[in-house]
Motif scaffolding. Structure first.
Motif, PDB file in Angstrom:
ATOM      1  N   ARG A   1     -10.159  -1.701  11.755  1.00  0.00           N
ATOM      2  CA  ARG A   1     -10.922  -0.621  11.131  1.00  0.00           C
ATOM      3  C   ARG A   1     -11.994  -0.088  12.089  1.00  0.00           C
TER       4      ARG A   1
ATOM      5  N   LYS B   1      -8.263   6.394 -11.362  1.00  0.00           N
ATOM      6  CA  LYS B   1      -7.987   4.956 -11.317  1.00  0.00           C
ATOM      7  C   LYS B   1      -7.125   4.522 -12.501  1.00  0.00           C
TER       8      LYS B   1
ATOM      9  N   GLY C   1      -8.323  -1.813  -4.967  1.00  0.00           N
ATOM     10  CA  GLY C   1      -9.565  -2.062  -4.230  1.00  0.00           C
ATOM     11  C   GLY C   1      -9.284  -2.512  -2.805  1.00  0.00           C
ATOM     12  N   PRO C   2     -10.335  -2.910  -2.074  1.00  0.00           N
ATOM     13  CA  PRO C   2     -10.176  -3.299  -0.673  1.00  0.00           C
ATOM     14  C   PRO C   2      -9.248  -4.495  -0.492  1.00  0.00           C
ATOM     15  N   LEU C   3      -8.590  -4.536   0.653  1.00  0.00           N
ATOM     16  CA  LEU C   3      -7.792  -5.689   1.033  1.00  0.00           C
ATOM     17  C   LEU C   3      -8.709  -6.843   1.435  1.00  0.00           C
TER      18      LEU C   3
ATOM     19  N   TYR D   1      -5.915   3.659  -1.675  1.00  0.00           N
ATOM     20  CA  TYR D   1      -5.674   2.365  -2.320  1.00  0.00           C
ATOM     21  C   TYR D   1      -6.993   1.682  -2.657  1.00  0.00           C
ATOM     22  N   GLU D   2      -7.953   1.768  -1.749  1.00  0.00           N
ATOM     23  CA  GLU D   2      -9.247   1.129  -1.952  1.00  0.00           C
ATOM     24  C   GLU D   2     -10.050   1.812  -3.062  1.00  0.00           C
ATOM     25  N   VAL D   3      -9.996   3.146  -3.118  1.00  0.00           N
ATOM     26  CA  VAL D   3     -10.835   3.890  -4.061  1.00  0.00           C
ATOM     27  C   VAL D   3     -10.170   4.015  -5.431  1.00  0.00           C
TER      28      VAL D   3
ATOM     29  N   GLU E   1      -6.285  -6.959   5.771  1.00  0.00           N
ATOM     30  CA  GLU E   1      -6.627  -5.747   6.505  1.00  0.00           C
ATOM     31  C   GLU E   1      -6.303  -5.892   7.990  1.00  0.00           C
TER      32      GLU E   1
ATOM     33  N   LEU F   1      -4.575   3.873   2.897  1.00  0.00           N
ATOM     34  CA  LEU F   1      -5.443   2.709   2.669  1.00  0.00           C
ATOM     35  C   LEU F   1      -6.704   3.128   1.915  1.00  0.00           C
ATOM     36  N   LYS F   2      -7.289   4.251   2.312  1.00  0.00           N
ATOM     37  CA  LYS F   2      -8.492   4.754   1.650  1.00  0.00           C
ATOM     38  C   LYS F   2      -8.218   5.020   0.173  1.00  0.00           C
TER      39      LYS F   2
ATOM     40  N   ILE G   1       0.816  -1.221   0.000  1.00  0.00           N
ATOM     41  CA  ILE G   1       0.000   0.000   0.000  1.00  0.00           C
ATOM     42  C   ILE G   1       0.846   1.266   0.000  1.00  0.00           C
TER      43      ILE G   1
END
Length: 316
Positions: free
Chosen positions: A170, A250, A138-140, A132-134, A145, A129-130, A25
């Motif tokens: 989280r 993205k 995407g989410p771990l 990376y997710e958006v 996580e 992390l946010k 990340i």
């Protein structure tokens, strides 16, 4: 902060190792977006705002100030134990004289206080992390996580944070933000700092590249901030802009990842030279003398200013 990029990984794999979510990340292109998000929202803490406003570092030399901060986060995440500990000790020495009176409450602030350091640490790790997710893959996975937040707590040992206060999930991070929200606020100096970071002017050595870069990043980083923060900080915008920026951002992040982050390294001399050197050494993938991880406590004993050299690395 002084840093020799040829010694990023001379001794060991640092605290987490190649298979860690922290390595993944913090070295992703999306981390740059997350970092801008973090340094903006940090200003909602009046004590941190006072420290930043009184030191004037982001105004006198914004490129160097932010490059050094981002580099510290990178070193804590991916450098060997020696480099990470030495960077942490240097940062605490830099912060030591940053004390004064916070004008809203009239209380004394200290940049090295456990509360301030925890706020900086959690906003940084949460923001990357946010992003990376958006804007990234995407989410771990749930397992990744869980490990990421455990690693976040380990990295917090490098600063003055109280171990019992560091969130380790989280849900715990959400609880932390809920706990601190009543004391968050904005002010003229907070707005000045946030707007300067989002739209850095061409002055004080920032130059054209930083002027353009901050504005491009802000298109994505603002989209990651809660509406109430955006309204409070007077940098809100229509939601349609957030939607419009998501796909192009993205694609850009994917493009940098596809070419081994070469685009970030080529751009680094104009935006964040030290961080670029760290990433370049990371991408080379050179193995350390001991291909194992180490704990912050062991690294401090081995390489800290007042430690012994009687502790060895443990397998990761």
């Amino acid at each position: 902060m002084t840093f020799d990029p040829t010694t990023l990984r001379r001794d060991d794999y640092g605290f987490f190792g190649p298979d860690s979510p922290s390595w993944k990340i913090w070295t992703a292109p999306s981390a740059v977006i997350g970092f801008q998000r973090a340094v903006v929202l940090e200003h909602f803490d009046p004590f941190l705002t006072a420290a930043v406003a009184d030191s004037r570092g982001i105004y006198s030399d914004p490129r160097a100030r932010l490059d050094h901060t981002f580099s510290y986060f990178l070193l804590a995440a991916i450098a060997d134990g020696r480099t990470a500990i030495q960077a942490a000790e240097h940062l605490m020495r830099v912060h030591a004289p940053m004390t004064g009176i916070e004008p809203i409450s009239g209380r004394r602030y200290s940049a090295n206080s456990p509360e301030t350091q925890l706020w900086i640490h959690i906003t940084g790790w949460h923001s990357v992390l946010k992003a990376y997710e958006v804007f990234g893959p995407g989410p771990l996975s749930p397992k990744e996580e869980t490990r990421y937040w455990a690693e976040c707590a380990i990295a917090a040992e490098l600063q003055t944070c109280k171990p019992e206060d560091v969130p380790r999930s989280r849900d715990a991070v959400r609880a932390y933000f809920a706990e601190v929200r009543p004391r968050l606020c904005t002010s003229e100096r907070a707005e000045e700092g946030m707007h300067h970071l989002l739209w850095t002017p061409r002055s004080n050595g920032a130059g054209l590249s930083y002027y353009v870069g901050s504005r491009m990043l802000s298109l994505a980083s603002v989209a990651l901030l809660p509406k109430w923060m955006r309204k409070l900080g007077r940098f809100d915008r229509p939601g349609i802009v957030d939607l419009a920026i998501k796909l192009p951002a993205k694609i850009l992040v994917w493009g940098f990842t596809r070419f081994d982050k070469a685009g970030l390294i080529l751009a680094a001399p104009f935006i964040a030279p030290m961080a670029g050197q760290i990433l370049e050494q990371h991408i080379k993938g050179e193995s350390p003398a001991t291909p194992e991880t180490i704990t912050p406590a062991a690294a401090r004993e081995l390489y800290g200013s007042h430690g012994s050299r009687a502790v060895t690395a443990h397998a990761g």
